[in-house]
Design an enzyme around this catalytic site. Structure first.
Site, mmCIF file in Angstrom:
data_model
loop_
_atom_site.group_PDB
_atom_site.id
_atom_site.type_symbol
_atom_site.label_atom_id
_atom_site.label_comp_id
_atom_site.label_asym_id
_atom_site.label_seq_id
_atom_site.Cartn_x
_atom_site.Cartn_y
_atom_site.Cartn_z
ATOM 1 N N ASP A 104 2.043 -6.905 -3.969
ATOM 2 C CA ASP A 104 1.305 -6.970 -2.715
ATOM 3 C C ASP A 104 2.068 -7.982 -1.848
ATOM 4 O O ASP A 104 2.447 -9.057 -2.344
ATOM 5 C CB ASP A 104 -0.113 -7.466 -2.991
ATOM 6 C CG ASP A 104 -0.975 -7.418 -1.743
ATOM 7 O OD1 ASP A 104 -1.829 -6.520 -1.660
ATOM 8 O OD2 ASP A 104 -0.773 -8.272 -0.848
ATOM 9 N N SER A 105 2.258 -7.666 -0.603
ATOM 10 C CA SER A 105 3.169 -8.524 0.173
ATOM 11 C C SER A 105 2.602 -9.915 0.416
ATOM 12 O O SER A 105 3.337 -10.829 0.785
ATOM 13 C CB SER A 105 3.569 -7.862 1.496
ATOM 14 O OG SER A 105 2.502 -7.874 2.408
ATOM 15 N N TYR A 135 1.834 -28.123 31.699
ATOM 16 C CA TYR A 135 0.628 -28.959 31.643
ATOM 17 C C TYR A 135 0.960 -30.310 30.998
ATOM 18 O O TYR A 135 1.953 -30.429 30.262
ATOM 19 C CB TYR A 135 -0.466 -28.272 30.829
ATOM 20 C CG TYR A 135 -0.914 -26.961 31.418
ATOM 21 C CD1 TYR A 135 -1.738 -26.924 32.549
ATOM 22 C CD2 TYR A 135 -0.484 -25.764 30.871
ATOM 23 C CE1 TYR A 135 -2.143 -25.717 33.099
ATOM 24 C CE2 TYR A 135 -0.881 -24.546 31.409
ATOM 25 C CZ TYR A 135 -1.702 -24.535 32.533
ATOM 26 O OH TYR A 135 -2.085 -23.341 33.087
ATOM 27 N N THR A 160 0.814 -1.211 0.000
ATOM 28 C CA THR A 160 0.000 0.000 0.000
ATOM 29 C C THR A 160 0.852 1.268 0.000
ATOM 30 O O THR A 160 0.441 2.289 -0.541
ATOM 31 C CB THR A 160 -0.897 0.002 1.269
ATOM 32 O OG1 THR A 160 -1.788 -1.102 1.163
ATOM 33 C CG2 THR A 160 -1.691 1.266 1.414
ATOM 34 N N THR A 164 2.170 -4.246 4.441
ATOM 35 C CA THR A 164 2.122 -4.562 5.873
ATOM 36 C C THR A 164 1.739 -6.015 6.159
ATOM 37 O O THR A 164 2.078 -6.546 7.213
ATOM 38 C CB THR A 164 1.117 -3.641 6.608
ATOM 39 O OG1 THR A 164 -0.155 -3.758 5.964
ATOM 40 C CG2 THR A 164 1.581 -2.199 6.583
ATOM 41 N N ASP A 165 1.037 -6.652 5.204
ATOM 42 C CA ASP A 165 0.480 -7.980 5.514
ATOM 43 C C ASP A 165 1.539 -9.007 5.897
ATOM 44 O O ASP A 165 1.321 -9.811 6.797
ATOM 45 C CB ASP A 165 -0.350 -8.501 4.326
ATOM 46 C CG ASP A 165 -1.637 -7.715 4.152
ATOM 47 O OD1 ASP A 165 -2.029 -6.989 5.088
ATOM 48 O OD2 ASP A 165 -2.258 -7.811 3.069
ATOM 49 N N LYS A 192 1.838 -7.705 12.787
ATOM 50 C CA LYS A 192 0.797 -6.765 12.367
ATOM 51 C C LYS A 192 -0.367 -6.925 13.326
ATOM 52 O O LYS A 192 -0.865 -8.023 13.544
ATOM 53 C CB LYS A 192 0.362 -7.049 10.938
ATOM 54 C CG LYS A 192 -0.695 -6.058 10.458
ATOM 55 C CD LYS A 192 -0.972 -6.192 8.978
ATOM 56 C CE LYS A 192 -2.079 -5.247 8.576
ATOM 57 N NZ LYS A 192 -2.355 -5.272 7.133
HETATM 58 N N1 ASP Z 1 -2.108 -5.823 1.013
HETATM 59 C C1 ASP Z 1 -1.088 -4.845 1.312
HETATM 60 C C2 ASP Z 1 0.248 -5.553 1.356
HETATM 61 O O1 ASP Z 1 0.598 -6.150 2.323
HETATM 62 C C3 ASP Z 1 -1.398 -4.185 2.608
HETATM 63 C C4 ASP Z 1 -0.479 -3.072 2.984
HETATM 64 O O2 ASP Z 1 0.494 -2.753 2.361
HETATM 65 O O3 ASP Z 1 -0.752 -2.450 4.000
HETATM 66 O O4 ASP Z 1 0.959 -5.525 0.383
#
Ligand code: ASP
Length: 326
Positions: A51-52, A274, A15, A83-84, A154
């Protein structure tokens, strides 16, 4: 006045820009954020624009190679990234750039640079400034905080502070002042070298009540060399009486490394707490400690790339490579 630091800006898509690559990217960035040039001399490289969600371990290796090849020419590096999957790339770079002495700063944005209200501009300025500091590690500058790259996740789809670092405090805060917590920074001991070895045959499985062995029967695990098992709480794995529900023993006997992380955000795995955890440990599962799931996936891929057999993989997983655990 001394010379300005030189920074290589590496654009990868997401983005942040939604802009053309190469010099066109740099022109657009400098039009939107001309002060970046007052902070540093900038060059740009655009190895890909994706796009990531479409990135693969091959892209991580390509990025690490690019940065390693330019290591002597620049004082620092800024990588703009979607960001993804930014947290995965940050972890991969932190492991592949072993003994790093310079800052490699990843950033991105919730809203692209071209929009009137956006966070891309501030994040870029913060990232460039971060890349001029004496930070010998891979970090993420986003929403006014600087986080260790292999510790971040994220957290939000809309908040400008999109990333958290649940098990390690921020390396810095960028507000009116730039506050860097020097005592939290890594102190590299090894000489710098590129470690591109990686084996991507890792599956990330998250347990849910009722997700048990019989449900996994139809799943073809024959090509998998590692499983990151996101278990409950402190690394608790369901049992049916004393019987394993998740086929842990079957997997580890086949030489598959199972790395257990917690489905909870904060805290560390304790396989002794556990019965389910103790059974997992008996079946030779490895505790992921306080690794995030993203970092665990990348670390397991890198460990499988570096080590020949399951025992050596285990040894690698118990070591702290770049401040990702401890
Ligand atoms: N879909 C985008 C990506 O990860 C989202 C972003 O950049 O915030 O490439």
């Amino acid at each position: 006045m001394g010379r300005k630091p030189s920074i290589l800006l590496v654009t990868t898509g997401g983005t942040f820009g939604m802009l053309p690559g190469g010099e066109g990217f740099l022109r657009s960035v400098l039009r939107a954020a001309p002060e970046a040039r007052r902070i540093a001399d900038l060059d740009v490289r655009s190895p890909f624009a994706l796009d990531s969600s479409s990135l693969t371990p091959d892209h991580w290796v390509a990025l690490a190679r690019l940065i390693a090849a330019e290591m002597d020419r620049y004082d620092g590096f800024v990588v703009t990234h979607g960001t993804d999957t930014l947290a995965y790339t940050a972890a991969a770079l932190s492991f592949m750039l072993e003994g790093l002495r310079k800052p490699v700063v990843l950033t991105g944005a919730q809203r692209p640079l071209a929009e009137i209200r956006n966070d891309a501009r501030a994040n870029l300025i913060d990232a460039v400034e971060t890349a001029t500091r004496a930070i010998p590690e891979v970090c993420v500058a986003f929403g006014g905080v600087v986080l260790r790259g292999n510790r971040c996740r994220k957290w939000s789809l809309s908040d400008y502070r999109a990333f958290t670092s649940p098990n390690f405090p921020p390396l810095g805060e960028v507000g009116a002042d730039f506050a860097l917590h020097k005592n939290r920074l890594l102190r590299p001991r090894r000489r710098f070298r590129l470690r591109p070895e990686i084996d991507p045959r890792v599956l990330h499985l998250k347990l849910a009540p009722g997700l048990c062995g019989s449900r996994l029967d139809g799943l073809d695990l024959s090509t998998v060399r590692g499983v990151v098992l996101e278990a409950f709480g402190a690394g608790n794995v369901p049992l049916d009486g004393a019987r394993e529900i998740f086929p842990m023993t079957e997997l580890t006997r086949r030489g598959v490394t199972v790395l257990v992380v917690s489905g909870s955000e904060h805290g560390r795995v304790d396989l002794e707490r556990y019965a389910g955890g103790r059974a997992a440990a008996r079946a030779a599962a490895v505790s992921g400690g306080d690794l995030t799931a993203e970092c665990a996936v990348v670390k397991l891929m890198c460990a499988l790339g570096r080590a020949k057999d399951a025992r050596a993989v285990r040894r690698e997983l118990h070591r702290d490579w770049a401040g990702e655990t401890g």
